[in-house]
Motif scaffolding. Structure first.
Motif, PDB file in Angstrom:
ATOM      1  N   UNK A  76       0.856  -1.186   0.000  1.00 27.36           N
ATOM      2  CA  UNK A  76       0.000   0.000   0.000  1.00 27.36           C
ATOM      3  C   UNK A  76       0.891   1.234   0.000  1.00 27.36           C
ATOM      4  N   UNK A  77       0.458   2.267  -0.726  1.00 25.67           N
ATOM      5  CA  UNK A  77       1.234   3.502  -0.858  1.00 25.67           C
ATOM      6  C   UNK A  77       0.325   4.693  -0.624  1.00 25.67           C
ATOM      7  N   UNK A  78       0.765   5.591   0.230  1.00 25.81           N
ATOM      8  CA  UNK A  78      -0.037   6.762   0.570  1.00 25.81           C
ATOM      9  C   UNK A  78       0.873   7.978   0.696  1.00 25.81           C
ATOM     10  N   UNK A  79       0.377   9.112   0.227  1.00 27.94           N
ATOM     11  CA  UNK A  79       1.099  10.372   0.382  1.00 27.94           C
ATOM     12  C   UNK A  79       0.249  11.273   1.271  1.00 27.94           C
ATOM     13  N   UNK A  80       0.869  11.846   2.300  1.00 27.65           N
ATOM     14  CA  UNK A  80       0.159  12.721   3.232  1.00 27.65           C
ATOM     15  C   UNK A  80       0.856  14.076   3.322  1.00 27.65           C
ATOM     16  N   UNK A  81       0.148  15.028   3.909  1.00 30.31           N
ATOM     17  CA  UNK A  81       0.742  16.335   4.197  1.00 30.31           C
ATOM     18  C   UNK A  81       0.932  17.221   2.983  1.00 30.31           C
ATOM     19  N   UNK A  82       0.121  17.025   1.935  1.00 32.60           N
ATOM     20  CA  UNK A  82       0.272  17.841   0.738  1.00 32.60           C
ATOM     21  C   UNK A  82      -0.210  19.267   0.962  1.00 32.60           C
ATOM     22  N   UNK A  83       0.578  20.215   0.512  1.00 32.44           N
ATOM     23  CA  UNK A  83       0.125  21.610   0.515  1.00 32.44           C
ATOM     24  C   UNK A  83      -0.928  21.732  -0.587  1.00 32.44           C
ATOM     25  N   UNK A  84      -1.659  22.825  -0.599  1.00 27.85           N
ATOM     26  CA  UNK A  84      -2.658  23.035  -1.647  1.00 27.85           C
ATOM     27  C   UNK A  84      -2.010  23.005  -3.030  1.00 27.85           C
ATOM     28  N   UNK A  85      -0.834  23.577  -3.119  1.00 26.44           N
ATOM     29  CA  UNK A  85      -0.118  23.629  -4.401  1.00 26.44           C
ATOM     30  C   UNK A  85       0.250  22.222  -4.892  1.00 26.44           C
ATOM     31  N   UNK A  86       0.780  21.395  -3.997  1.00 23.93           N
ATOM     32  CA  UNK A  86       1.152  20.036  -4.386  1.00 23.93           C
ATOM     33  C   UNK A  86      -0.084  19.180  -4.664  1.00 23.93           C
ATOM     34  N   UNK A  87      -1.123  19.378  -3.868  1.00 25.16           N
ATOM     35  CA  UNK A  87      -2.362  18.630  -4.095  1.00 25.16           C
ATOM     36  C   UNK A  87      -2.896  18.937  -5.492  1.00 25.16           C
ATOM     37  N   UNK A  88      -2.860  20.199  -5.865  1.00 27.63           N
ATOM     38  CA  UNK A  88      -3.321  20.618  -7.188  1.00 27.63           C
ATOM     39  C   UNK A  88      -2.496  19.948  -8.291  1.00 27.63           C
ATOM     40  N   UNK A  89      -1.198  19.828  -8.079  1.00 28.67           N
ATOM     41  CA  UNK A  89      -0.317  19.166  -9.048  1.00 28.67           C
ATOM     42  C   UNK A  89      -0.750  17.717  -9.267  1.00 28.67           C
ATOM     43  N   UNK A  90      -1.061  17.018  -8.193  1.00 27.53           N
ATOM     44  CA  UNK A  90      -1.529  15.633  -8.303  1.00 27.53           C
ATOM     45  C   UNK A  90      -2.904  15.572  -8.972  1.00 27.53           C
TER      46      UNK A  90
END
Length: 110
Positions: A76-90
């Motif tokens: 399982x793979x999870x990414x946490x703690x994204x800033x709004x800018x990084x979340x938008x990139x994803x």
């Protein structure tokens, strides 16, 4: 351009805290650290990006590769703690629909 990668392993759980910038210069170091961990059978990898100030497409490429390796090894793979800018990139790239991302930090990697 600096990057710091802190890894904590506990049985199958691997917690990774990344700080700094992820770009063409630092992505190879990130790949070098994460790929061997992603190849462990049944690994549960959580990557905290709350201290990442910048990421470009090479960083996204690293995470796609790590995600594929983790899944190929029944993990399982999870990414946490994204800033709004990084979340938008994803979100723009469609990766938010494939990779488990969360802006909140729920215990674990701090």
């Amino acid at each position: 351009m600096n990057i710091t990668i802190d890894v904590k392993e506990n049985e199958k759980l691997v917690e990774v805290k990344v700080s700094g910038e992820i770009d063409a210069y630092t992505a190879p170091k990130l790949r070098e650290n994460l790929f061997p961990l992603a190849e462990k059978e049944g690994v549960q990898m959580v990557v905290n990006l709350s201290d990442v100030s910048y990421m470009d497409s090479t960083g996204l490429g690293v995470f796609v590769g790590v995600f594929k390796n983790v899944r190929a090894n029944n993990g399982e793979f999870k990414i946490i703690g994204l800033s709004d800018r990084l979340k938008r990139l994803f979100e723009i790239t469609g990766l938010a629909d494939i990779i488990d991302i969360n802006t909140q930090i729920e215990g674990g990697v701090q």
